[in-house]
Motif scaffolding. Structure first.
Motif, PDB file in Angstrom:
ATOM      1  N   ARG A  84      -9.667 -14.329 -31.484  1.00 14.88           N
ATOM      2  CA  ARG A  84     -11.041 -14.023 -31.925  1.00 14.88           C
ATOM      3  C   ARG A  84     -11.737 -15.286 -32.419  1.00 14.88           C
ATOM      4  O   ARG A  84     -12.918 -15.514 -32.125  1.00 14.88           O
ATOM      5  N   ALA A  88     -15.018 -17.226 -30.699  1.00 13.95           N
ATOM      6  CA  ALA A  88     -16.215 -17.490 -31.493  1.00 13.95           C
ATOM      7  C   ALA A  88     -16.541 -18.982 -31.508  1.00 13.95           C
ATOM      8  O   ALA A  88     -17.704 -19.375 -31.537  1.00 13.95           O
ATOM      9  N   ASP A  98     -17.053 -19.668 -26.369  1.00 10.16           N
ATOM     10  CA  ASP A  98     -16.766 -18.497 -25.544  1.00 10.16           C
ATOM     11  C   ASP A  98     -16.304 -18.847 -24.137  1.00 10.16           C
ATOM     12  O   ASP A  98     -15.960 -17.968 -23.351  1.00 10.16           O
TER      13      ASP A  98
END
Length: 296
Positions: free
Chosen positions: A219, A223, A226
């Motif tokens: 994750r 962030a 991408d």
């Protein structure tokens, strides 16, 4: 259509074999090695692998042989890349992770003085559109393990580095000639036909083995950027070793080639590691002419 490089193009698909490797447009890397230094460089390109199947694939595809010295376990050879004879030296890092990669880089630098070092092997995809068996070539790495632990949770302090512009130009020339993504069809020495794509884009690197698609690390990386395609455990060490080197025998550049062996999820296993390692080695061979070095 066949060009003078020995590469056959079929409607955007490039077919290669171990004896017909694309020549194409190249960026020639050169370096000033110090007036008093004898011709110490014994390799044009240095290769670092980590796992046994990665090392075996590189040795087999490039036709390397064990170096005669009884010291560190180097492998070396000359690769005929359609008119260029490219000297290659390879070493397998002692262990997985960033630290052993730093030492492997230093061993290559001190003993062979290559112009470019290429980390070659396997990685886990975090881009859902990147299938197992495809290959990633990158000159851009995000190291994610720098972090601060607080009562409110973990705060990553990612560090991103890129290879020198000359190497990035060389990789860009490869994809200009082969398409982006490149579509390669090759026949292995076992007679098997390999049909896969070669992508370019950043990867993440740290010391964690990731087997959870919803991992906090994934994750964070998505962030951060991408476009990150995959994760490994060694590229951060390569970029840091390059960044901190000095002296007349400094390496000019680096690149990373990663065959995708899994999707960094709970389905992670070792079943496709051999396939991914072999395809990464084939891409390394097709990239070598673009990393050719002047001034020999």
């Amino acid at each position: 259509m066949r060009d003078n490089s020995g590469v056959v193009n079929y409607g955007g698909t490039t077919q290669i074999s171990q004896s017909a490797i694309g020549h194409g447009a190249r960026v020639m890397l050169s370096a000033d090695r110090g007036k008093g230094q004898e011709q110490a460089r014994r390799a044009d390109v240095g290769v670092i692998t980590v796992k046994g199947n990665e090392a075996t694939a590189v040795h087999r595809v490039l036709g390397l042989h064990r170096a005669p010295s009884g010291g560190l376990p180097f492998w070396e050879g000359e690769v005929d890349a359609r008119g260029d004879v490219i000297r290659v030296a390879a070493i397998r890092a002692l262990a997985q992770g960033q630290r052993s990669t730093v030492m492997a880089f230093d061993h290559l630098r001190r003993h062979y003085n290559p112009a470019v070092v290429v980390l070659t092997g396997i990685a886990g995809a975090i881009d859902p559109e990147l299938p197992i068996g495809d290959v990633v070539v990158t000159t851009q790495v995000v190291y994610y393990d720098l972090r601060k632990e607080t009562p409110d949770g973990r705060r990553h302090r990612g560090e991103e580095k890129e290879a020198p512009a000359a190497v990035s130009h060389a990789v860009n020339s490869y994809f200009t000639d082969h398409g982006e993504p490149a579509h390669l069809v090759s026949t292995g020495d076992d007679g098997a036909v390999h049909d896969y794509r070669v992508h370019t884009g950043p990867i993440g690197s740290g010391d964690a083995v990731i087997a959870d698609a919803e991992s906090e690390i994934i994750r964070y990386l998505k962030a951060f950027n991408d476009k990150i395609l995959a994760v490994d455990m060694e590229a951060g060490g390569l970029m840091q070793a390059f960044h901190e080197q000095d002296g007349p025998d400094a390496v000019n550049g680096w690149a990373v080639i990663r065959g995708i062996s899994d999707d960094a999820s709970r389905r992670k296993d070792d079943a496709e590691q051999g396939l991914a390692a072999y395809r990464a080695a084939m891409v390394l061979r097709s990239l070598l002419p673009y990393l050719a070095v002047d001034g020999r």
